[in-house]
Motif scaffolding. Structure first.
Motif, PDB file in Angstrom:
ATOM      1  N   GLN A 134      27.751 -31.531  19.262  1.00  0.00           N
ATOM      2  CA  GLN A 134      28.944 -30.519  19.134  1.00  0.00           C
ATOM      3  C   GLN A 134      30.069 -31.499  18.857  1.00  0.00           C
ATOM      4  OE1 GLN A 134      28.390 -27.454  19.282  1.00  0.00           O
ATOM      5  NE2 GLN A 134      29.005 -26.480  20.973  1.00  0.00           N
ATOM      6  N   ILE A 135      30.196 -32.705  19.604  1.00  0.00           N
ATOM      7  CA  ILE A 135      31.548 -33.521  19.218  1.00  0.00           C
ATOM      8  C   ILE A 135      31.534 -33.829  17.673  1.00  0.00           C
ATOM      9  CG2 ILE A 135      32.389 -35.556  19.721  1.00  0.00           C
ATOM     10  CD1 ILE A 135      31.449 -35.160  22.800  1.00  0.00           C
ATOM     11  N   PHE A 136      30.230 -34.183  17.208  1.00  0.00           N
ATOM     12  CA  PHE A 136      30.405 -35.061  15.950  1.00  0.00           C
ATOM     13  C   PHE A 136      30.855 -33.796  14.865  1.00  0.00           C
ATOM     14  CE2 PHE A 136      27.923 -36.491  12.134  1.00  0.00           C
ATOM     15  CZ  PHE A 136      28.794 -37.169  11.827  1.00  0.00           C
ATOM     16  N   SER A 137      30.276 -32.674  15.219  1.00  0.00           N
ATOM     17  CA  SER A 137      30.365 -31.370  14.394  1.00  0.00           C
ATOM     18  C   SER A 137      31.892 -30.987  14.527  1.00  0.00           C
ATOM     19  CB  SER A 137      29.621 -30.100  14.814  1.00  0.00           C
ATOM     20  OG  SER A 137      29.671 -29.180  13.963  1.00  0.00           O
ATOM     21  N   SER A 138      32.208 -31.033  15.563  1.00  0.00           N
ATOM     22  CA  SER A 138      33.710 -30.569  15.758  1.00  0.00           C
ATOM     23  C   SER A 138      34.463 -31.370  14.847  1.00  0.00           C
ATOM     24  CB  SER A 138      34.043 -30.529  17.348  1.00  0.00           C
ATOM     25  OG  SER A 138      33.365 -29.742  17.848  1.00  0.00           O
ATOM     26  N   ILE A 139      34.189 -32.855  15.040  1.00  0.00           N
ATOM     27  CA  ILE A 139      35.304 -33.798  14.325  1.00  0.00           C
ATOM     28  C   ILE A 139      35.285 -33.476  12.762  1.00  0.00           C
ATOM     29  CG2 ILE A 139      35.656 -36.210  13.725  1.00  0.00           C
ATOM     30  CD1 ILE A 139      34.685 -36.873  16.542  1.00  0.00           C
ATOM     31  N   LEU A 140      33.915 -33.430  12.343  1.00  0.00           N
ATOM     32  CA  LEU A 140      33.924 -33.099  10.804  1.00  0.00           C
ATOM     33  C   LEU A 140      34.392 -31.758  10.309  1.00  0.00           C
ATOM     34  CD1 LEU A 140      30.291 -34.099  10.299  1.00  0.00           C
ATOM     35  CD2 LEU A 140      32.127 -35.274   9.367  1.00  0.00           C
ATOM     36  N   THR A 141      34.395 -30.730  11.157  1.00  0.00           N
ATOM     37  CA  THR A 141      34.845 -29.543  10.924  1.00  0.00           C
ATOM     38  C   THR A 141      36.479 -29.551  10.981  1.00  0.00           C
ATOM     39  OG1 THR A 141      32.752 -28.257  12.000  1.00  0.00           O
ATOM     40  CG2 THR A 141      35.142 -27.265  11.682  1.00  0.00           C
ATOM     41  N   VAL A 163      38.286 -32.300  10.307  1.00  0.00           N
ATOM     42  CA  VAL A 163      38.862 -32.853   9.244  1.00  0.00           C
ATOM     43  C   VAL A 163      38.577 -32.309   7.756  1.00  0.00           C
ATOM     44  CG1 VAL A 163      38.460 -34.947   7.779  1.00  0.00           C
ATOM     45  CG2 VAL A 163      38.260 -35.377  10.355  1.00  0.00           C
ATOM     46  N   GLY A 164      37.416 -31.373   7.843  1.00  0.00           N
ATOM     47  CA  GLY A 164      37.230 -30.713   6.631  1.00  0.00           C
ATOM     48  C   GLY A 164      38.224 -29.451   6.551  1.00  0.00           C
ATOM     49  N   THR A 165      38.424 -28.913   7.713  1.00  0.00           N
ATOM     50  CA  THR A 165      39.308 -27.636   7.634  1.00  0.00           C
ATOM     51  C   THR A 165      40.786 -28.097   7.319  1.00  0.00           C
ATOM     52  OG1 THR A 165      37.858 -26.645   9.292  1.00  0.00           O
ATOM     53  CG2 THR A 165      40.253 -25.874   9.016  1.00  0.00           C
ATOM     54  N   ILE A 166      41.269 -29.232   7.789  1.00  0.00           N
ATOM     55  CA  ILE A 166      42.729 -29.652   7.384  1.00  0.00           C
ATOM     56  C   ILE A 166      42.533 -30.041   6.023  1.00  0.00           C
ATOM     57  CG2 ILE A 166      44.329 -31.422   7.729  1.00  0.00           C
ATOM     58  CD1 ILE A 166      43.189 -31.768  10.511  1.00  0.00           C
ATOM     59  N   ALA A 167      41.720 -30.579   5.664  1.00  0.00           N
ATOM     60  CA  ALA A 167      41.649 -31.093   4.255  1.00  0.00           C
ATOM     61  C   ALA A 167      41.703 -29.797   3.352  1.00  0.00           C
ATOM     62  CB  ALA A 167      40.672 -31.890   3.663  1.00  0.00           C
ATOM     63  N   VAL A 168      40.929 -28.646   3.385  1.00  0.00           N
ATOM     64  CA  VAL A 168      40.906 -27.516   2.612  1.00  0.00           C
ATOM     65  C   VAL A 168      42.112 -26.701   2.723  1.00  0.00           C
ATOM     66  CG1 VAL A 168      39.596 -25.436   2.331  1.00  0.00           C
ATOM     67  CG2 VAL A 168      38.152 -27.138   2.790  1.00  0.00           C
ATOM     68  N   MET A 169      42.607 -26.690   4.151  1.00  0.00           N
ATOM     69  CA  MET A 169      44.032 -26.202   4.256  1.00  0.00           C
ATOM     70  C   MET A 169      45.106 -26.620   3.439  1.00  0.00           C
ATOM     71  SD  MET A 169      44.126 -24.497   8.147  1.00  0.00           S
ATOM     72  CE  MET A 169      43.930 -26.222   8.807  1.00  0.00           C
ATOM     73  N   LEU A 170      45.198 -27.817   3.415  1.00  0.00           N
ATOM     74  CA  LEU A 170      46.124 -28.609   2.637  1.00  0.00           C
ATOM     75  C   LEU A 170      46.203 -28.217   1.280  1.00  0.00           C
ATOM     76  CD1 LEU A 170      46.152 -32.108   4.561  1.00  0.00           C
ATOM     77  CD2 LEU A 170      48.271 -30.595   4.258  1.00  0.00           C
ATOM     78  N   TYR A 171      44.813 -28.176   0.631  1.00  0.00           N
ATOM     79  CA  TYR A 171      44.524 -28.042  -0.676  1.00  0.00           C
ATOM     80  C   TYR A 171      45.101 -26.530  -1.053  1.00  0.00           C
ATOM     81  CZ  TYR A 171      42.028 -26.494  -5.018  1.00  0.00           C
ATOM     82  OH  TYR A 171      41.652 -25.881  -5.931  1.00  0.00           O
ATOM     83  N   LEU A 172      44.829 -25.529  -0.125  1.00  0.00           N
ATOM     84  CA  LEU A 172      45.095 -24.229  -0.526  1.00  0.00           C
ATOM     85  C   LEU A 172      46.780 -23.925  -0.225  1.00  0.00           C
ATOM     86  CD1 LEU A 172      42.268 -22.439   1.240  1.00  0.00           C
ATOM     87  CD2 LEU A 172      42.732 -22.325  -1.041  1.00  0.00           C
ATOM     88  N   SER A 173      47.198 -24.336   0.986  1.00  0.00           N
ATOM     89  CA  SER A 173      48.481 -24.058   1.082  1.00  0.00           C
ATOM     90  C   SER A 173      49.133 -24.993   2.292  1.00  0.00           C
ATOM     91  CB  SER A 173      48.723 -22.625   1.587  1.00  0.00           C
ATOM     92  OG  SER A 173      50.281 -22.493   2.095  1.00  0.00           O
ATOM     93  N   PRO A 174      49.901 -26.048   1.737  1.00  0.00           N
ATOM     94  CA  PRO A 174      50.453 -26.888   2.771  1.00  0.00           C
ATOM     95  C   PRO A 174      51.527 -26.301   3.513  1.00  0.00           C
ATOM     96  CG  PRO A 174      50.776 -27.768   0.330  1.00  0.00           C
ATOM     97  CD  PRO A 174      50.150 -26.311   0.332  1.00  0.00           C
ATOM     98  N   ILE A 175      52.155 -25.176   3.320  1.00  0.00           N
ATOM     99  CA  ILE A 175      53.235 -24.482   4.269  1.00  0.00           C
ATOM    100  C   ILE A 175      52.350 -24.093   5.224  1.00  0.00           C
ATOM    101  CG2 ILE A 175      54.776 -22.614   4.249  1.00  0.00           C
ATOM    102  CD1 ILE A 175      55.472 -23.160   1.301  1.00  0.00           C
ATOM    103  N   LEU A 208      38.819 -28.310  18.426  1.00  0.00           N
ATOM    104  CA  LEU A 208      39.653 -28.567  19.420  1.00  0.00           C
ATOM    105  C   LEU A 208      39.480 -28.203  20.669  1.00  0.00           C
ATOM    106  CD1 LEU A 208      43.254 -28.871  17.858  1.00  0.00           C
ATOM    107  CD2 LEU A 208      41.733 -30.453  18.159  1.00  0.00           C
ATOM    108  N   ASN A 209      38.989 -26.799  20.716  1.00  0.00           N
ATOM    109  CA  ASN A 209      38.512 -26.363  22.006  1.00  0.00           C
ATOM    110  C   ASN A 209      37.117 -26.944  22.357  1.00  0.00           C
ATOM    111  OD1 ASN A 209      38.121 -24.796  24.159  1.00  0.00           O
ATOM    112  ND2 ASN A 209      37.978 -22.779  23.260  1.00  0.00           N
ATOM    113  N   GLU A 210      36.025 -27.091  21.398  1.00  0.00           N
ATOM    114  CA  GLU A 210      35.137 -27.617  21.874  1.00  0.00           C
ATOM    115  C   GLU A 210      34.849 -29.114  22.253  1.00  0.00           C
ATOM    116  OE1 GLU A 210      32.609 -26.740  18.362  1.00  0.00           O
ATOM    117  OE2 GLU A 210      32.247 -24.799  19.036  1.00  0.00           O
ATOM    118  N   LEU A 211      35.879 -29.714  21.385  1.00  0.00           N
ATOM    119  CA  LEU A 211      35.752 -31.364  21.965  1.00  0.00           C
ATOM    120  C   LEU A 211      36.684 -31.535  23.139  1.00  0.00           C
ATOM    121  CD1 LEU A 211      37.634 -32.685  18.488  1.00  0.00           C
ATOM    122  CD2 LEU A 211      35.413 -33.503  19.499  1.00  0.00           C
TER     123      LEU A 211
END
Length: 605
Positions: A167-174, A176-188, A323-326
């Protein structure tokens, strides 16, 4: 116990958290080392761990791909009112979620195997450590509390490895990946989504700062409750004999109440985490919808599209969920670390002193034991002072004296449960410190006042003296110990199952079984500690007869309070405050009319 002292069920006494004592410094100091040691156990399963990591990466990536495809479906097909290609996109979405589920199943399946193997090794190492610790370690601790290390604490580690690590490892990857994709789609919109992070950080810091020490305290209180329960269950006869049920119930209620209060605050405070996260989640949704909607209207979907807003609402959930799971798993991890620390604390205890480098093995001995000016003390308390005597081959040496005189300590030195501080103890002229402990003890047999029997058959309990003995040898030992007659009258004879306390047979019969066990061991040195105490006259005669056979030709050391049982001893040593005050055979000591004479005369009267 008065009725007023009883509380209604589920009526929690909410004591202020500041009144709960914890050890924060110790926790902070040992957490990193404890995690490193847990990793050392996990590292054995590197191949499976690699597969688990790959599956976690796959599931995290697929979890991010799903919402992205949904956003594409909205922008490219639904908003544009085009149906061509929408079906294929939906099929792709189904495949993504199917493989996402499969990857989660595989990672859980492999991780369960890793966790079970790790905990198996940890439990095995702890049990081995129990047998490497000196007798003094067990003398100072509740057995039930030690049992809690082997059961509750290791189970806590097991549950965490099964659930929290992935759960911890999956949460960290998710995350990081979520932030990267969100920045790609819309920084605002990414900045809008991230605006709740500082609030989350300080909220989690406040919560975990309090729950970590509480989980550690909860594990300690649980060990204390288990230790007390084990002690009281073992001493039920004494409790009932003295009608102390109300007292022990009250003491248990106090310990149970401390455990309840600790658990209440640990769970109550950690229970704030999902509530805080949900509130911040809803806040994040509202901000994304508000600001995203404004951007869509003002810039006519040039900066942000409707599909992007839908993706962001899903990613916002995926962003706060890790974040909740972490946060949740961090509390579970703290509890597991607390349990692991207790396990490693036992494993770090000083083991019984290693045998000297030049220590030798002995296959047999004449049993000639000599004490030369031996002194010994437990920690800073001196118990024996300048003890000298010799037990020739086949002789019987008896020790008498008041409680605390040092009788049992001498026996502990002979068997090397403790090492003497000064002087010298030799066996057949060889310093016993130069003989391997296991080899030395193989030449000895013990018949103690408290006859200990293991859970199992009578046959197996006797065979404990020499595991390779045949059934015929077991029965012959029982006959020599005068135990055969009562054994064959039992419903299943030698295959009768006994509990640890030997329920179903008398104290005297249990003692006869321990004598049979000693006879089967064929020792050169025999140690008897009040072997005939608290036994009826008829059984005592049987035990005395069995002991005569056992002692024949063997060097024997006898501790006795009833002096009529040691009158035939070759040497009787009278101890007082750790010193020898009289020494000789029975007749010599009677003629001296000293301390032994007074004690003997007092018992006759």
């Amino acid at each position: 116990m008065s009725n007023s002292s009883l509380k209604a069920p589920f009526q929690y006494e909410r004591i202020p958290i500041e009144n709960i004592t914890t050890d924060n410094k110790k926790k902070a100091k040992n957490m990193g080392a404890t995690l490193k040691r847990i990793w050392n156990y996990l590292a054995v399963e590197k191949a499976k761990l690699t597969l688990v990591i790959l599956m976690v990466m796959a599931s995290s990536g697929l979890a991010l791909l799903g919402p992205f495809l949904v956003g594409m479906a909205i922008d490219d097909f639904i908003v544009m009112q085009q149906t061509a290609g929408l079906g294929m996109l939906l099929i792709s979405l189904i495949v993504v979620y199917l493989f996402h589920s499969l990857s989660i199943f595989l990672q859980n399946f492999w991780m369960i195997g890793i966790a079970q193997n790790t905990v198996y090794t940890l439990r095995k190492d702890l049990f081995k450590q129990f047998h490497r610790l000196p007798i003094s370690y067990f003398d100072k601790r509740q057995h039930g509390e030690l049992m809690s290390r082997l059961t509750n604490d290791i189970d806590n580690v097991n549950n965490t490895l099964n659930q929290s690590v992935i759960q911890i490892f999956s949460s960290i990857l998710t995350l990081v990946g979520t932030i990267a994709v969100m920045l790609y789609l819309s920084p605002i919109l990414t900045v809008v989504t991230m605006s709740v992070v500082p609030v989350m950080f300080f909220a989690m810091k406040w919560i975990t700062k309090r729950t970590g020490p509480l989980y550690k305290l909860q594990q300690r209180k649980l060990g204390e409750v288990n230790g007390y329960v084990e002690e009281i269950v073992s001493g039920q006869h004494v409790v009932k004999t003295y009608s102390q049920e109300d007292m022990v119930i009250g003491q248990f209620e106090q310990r149970n109440n401390e455990l309840k209060n600790t658990g209440f605050w640990a769970l109550a405070i950690s229970g704030l985490i999902p509530k805080v996260m949900n509130m911040l989640n809803f806040l994040s949704f509202g901000l994304i919808a508000l600001i995203g909607g404004i951007l869509v209207i003002v810039y006519d979907q040039q900066l942000v599209t409707v599909g992007t807003i839908v993706i962001f609402t899903e990613y916002a959930r995926q962003f706060t969920r890790p974040l909740n799971e972490l946060s949740n798993q961090f509390n579970v991890l703290l509890s597991a670390i607390a349990g692991a620390e207790r396990v490693f604390n036992v494993m770090d205890e000083t083991q019984e002193e290693m045998d000297e480098t030049k220590a030798i093995e002995i296959s047999s001995t004449n049993g000639n034991i000599k004490f030369e000016h031996v002194s010994f003390g437990y920690e800073e308390t001196k118990i024996l002072n300048n003890i000298s005597f010799e037990a020739q081959t086949g002789e019987t040496v008896a020790f008498v004296g008041h409680t605390g005189a040092g009788k049992t300590t001498i026996i502990n030195l002979i068997s090397r449960f403790y090492n003497y501080d000064e002087g010298k103890i030799t066996l057949d002229g060889v310093d016993i410190k130069n003989i391997k402990r296991s080899s030395l003890r193989e030449q000895m047999a013990f018949v103690l006042q408290d006859s200990f029997l293991f859970h199992g058959t009578i046959r197996d309990n006797i065979r404990y003296g020499r595991l390779e003995a045949t059934d015929k040898e077991v029965e012959n030992a029982a006959k020599d110990a005068n135990a055969h007659d009562f054994i064959v009258k039992l419903p299943n004879g030698y295959d009768t199952i006994l509990d640890q306390d030997g329920s179903g047979i008398s104290q005297g019969q249990k003692q006869l079984l321990t004598i049979a066990r000693a006879l089967l061991a064929e020792p050169s040195i025999l140690i008897l500690d009040e072997a005939t105490s608290n036994i009826d006259t008829i059984t005592e005669l049987k035990i005395q007869d069995a002991l005569e056979r056992l002692m024949a030709g063997r060097t024997s050391f006898v501790i006795a309070h009833r002096l009529n049982t040691i009158q035939e001893a070759n040497t009787i040593i009278m101890l007082e405050h750790g010193e020898i005050i009289e020494k000789g055979d029975h007749e010599q000591l009677i003629k001296q009319k000293g301390h032994y004479y007074q004690l003997y005369k007092g018992q006759l009267n």
